[in-house]
Design an enzyme around this catalytic site. Structure first.
Site, PDB file in Angstrom:
ATOM      1  N   THR A  35      30.032 -69.387  56.112  1.00 50.21           N
ATOM      2  CA  THR A  35      30.998 -68.700  55.266  1.00 50.21           C
ATOM      3  C   THR A  35      31.727 -67.646  56.100  1.00 50.21           C
ATOM      4  O   THR A  35      31.286 -67.277  57.191  1.00 50.21           O
ATOM      5  CB  THR A  35      30.290 -68.057  54.050  1.00 50.21           C
ATOM      6  OG1 THR A  35      31.258 -67.429  53.206  1.00 50.21           O
ATOM      7  CG2 THR A  35      29.264 -67.018  54.482  1.00 50.21           C
ATOM      8  N   CYS A  36      32.868 -67.180  55.587  1.00 51.88           N
ATOM      9  CA  CYS A  36      33.635 -66.136  56.276  1.00 51.88           C
ATOM     10  C   CYS A  36      34.532 -65.485  55.233  1.00 51.88           C
ATOM     11  O   CYS A  36      34.102 -65.277  54.101  1.00 51.88           O
ATOM     12  CB  CYS A  36      34.429 -66.712  57.450  1.00 51.88           C
ATOM     13  SG  CYS A  36      35.628 -67.976  56.993  1.00 51.88           S
ATOM     14  N   GLY A  37      35.777 -65.181  55.587  1.00 44.15           N
ATOM     15  CA  GLY A  37      36.696 -64.603  54.618  1.00 44.15           C
ATOM     16  C   GLY A  37      37.346 -65.652  53.733  1.00 44.15           C
ATOM     17  O   GLY A  37      37.384 -65.516  52.514  1.00 44.15           O
ATOM     18  N   GLY A  91      37.142 -69.357  54.791  1.00 46.79           N
ATOM     19  CA  GLY A  91      36.762 -70.688  55.239  1.00 46.79           C
ATOM     20  C   GLY A  91      37.350 -71.113  56.566  1.00 46.79           C
ATOM     21  O   GLY A  91      37.214 -72.276  56.948  1.00 46.79           O
ATOM     22  N   TRP A 132      34.265 -65.740  51.182  1.00 48.26           N
ATOM     23  CA  TRP A 132      34.255 -64.444  50.516  1.00 48.26           C
ATOM     24  C   TRP A 132      35.453 -64.252  49.584  1.00 48.26           C
ATOM     25  O   TRP A 132      35.403 -63.466  48.632  1.00 48.26           O
ATOM     26  CB  TRP A 132      34.197 -63.311  51.533  1.00 48.26           C
ATOM     27  CG  TRP A 132      33.781 -62.012  50.909  1.00 48.26           C
ATOM     28  CD1 TRP A 132      34.566 -60.908  50.683  1.00 48.26           C
ATOM     29  CD2 TRP A 132      32.487 -61.697  50.388  1.00 48.26           C
ATOM     30  NE1 TRP A 132      33.832 -59.923  50.068  1.00 48.26           N
ATOM     31  CE2 TRP A 132      32.549 -60.378  49.878  1.00 48.26           C
ATOM     32  CE3 TRP A 132      31.287 -62.399  50.307  1.00 48.26           C
ATOM     33  CZ2 TRP A 132      31.454 -59.750  49.288  1.00 48.26           C
ATOM     34  CZ3 TRP A 132      30.195 -61.778  49.733  1.00 48.26           C
ATOM     35  CH2 TRP A 132      30.287 -60.473  49.225  1.00 48.26           C
TER      36      TRP A 132
END
Length: 274
Positions: free
Chosen positions: A229-231, A233, A258
């Site tokens: 996961t990240c901000g 994708g 996120w």
């Protein structure tokens, strides 16, 4: 199997008929178009390579095979992806290509900066609309390579699974502001943090495999099923690329990341140091 190619390999092969070079772009596509690897085609994450109907940014498009085919790509085409930043958004296009069923897809190690540093030429590249020859991808798509909130929840509850966040340590802790308004600060409870920037050397090249293995082992120990996961994708796919290079096989990217989990209206638990 390596999922990256170096500049010398691409310089020798980029003019071959069965090689297509894609320039991943995320913001200011004009800059990517104006100076790139000769013959490359723009793959814009703010346009065709994301779902225009989605409420969340950079969501996987529904007509993924059709989009890649517009770049003259077939299922057996060798595809190399780079970006002008180095290796920030190219891995996202690499991951989308894998979802589309394209088997021979790689990321240029070091991206455009490494190409320029080696003294190779740059020129204006093509947009999808300018590609004259259409491809055709007759392959099974791999939708299992992306997941949603429910998939993340299941991963958190299972042994042998780990959820890994690619954002900076400050954003993970909730002490740095989120770039998108309206999101909580912090992280998914139970997830661990490997900032994507920590996986490159001083020249912007992906770390050696032994170092990548060490970086993952220090956070996930014996887990073999990894969810990234990240901000939004995008940089989660940098972790997916690095994990694949390190030999991990059961890899999934949380498409909403996120931008979805951190929305107050989603009602998901959030953990931070505040």
């Amino acid at each position: 199997m390596s999922y990256v190619v170096d500049v010398s390999w691409l310089a020798e092969n980029y003019r071959r008929d069965n090689v297509v070079v894609l320039c991943a772009s995320m913001g200011n596509p004009t800059k990517s178009i104006s100076a790139g690897i000769p013959g490359a085609i723009l793959a814009d994450l703010e346009a065709e390579f994301s779902d225009p109907q989605a409420l969340l940014p950079h969501t996987c498009p529904q007509n993924l095979q059709e989009v890649f085919a517009r770049a003259g790509i077939y299922a057996d085409t060798t595809v190399v992806v780079y970006d002008r930043f180095g290796m920030v958004c190219a891995p996202r296009i690499w991951w989308l290509a894998r979802i589309a069923g394209i088997k021979h897809v790689f990321v240029l190690n070091g991206g455009l900066p490494a190409w320029i540093q080696a003294g190779h030429p740059i020129e204006r590249i093509l947009t999808l609309a300018e590609v004259e020859t259409q491809g055709s991808i007759e392959a099974n798509e791999r939708p299992e390579l992306i997941t949603d909130i429910r998939g993340v929840q299941q991963a958190l509850a299972r042994s042998g699974h780990e959820v890994i966040d690619a954002r900076s340590a400050g954003r993970f802790a909730g002490v740095e502001p989120e770039p998108r308004e309206g999101l909580y600060g912090g992280h998914i409870p139970g997830s661990v943090n490997i900032p994507y920037t920590s996986l490159f050397d001083d020249q912007g090249l992906l770390l050696p495999v032994s170092d990548l293995k060490r970086a993952f082992a220090s956070q996930i120990h014996d887990a073999q099923h990894l969810t990234f996961t990240c901000g939004s994708g995008v940089t989660a796919c940098v972790l997916a690329l690095a994990a694949a290079e390190a030999g991990y096989e059961n890899l999934v990217v949380y498409d909403g990341s996120w931008s979805e989990w951190g929305l107050p209206e989603m009602g998901q638990p959030v953990e931070s140091v505040r």
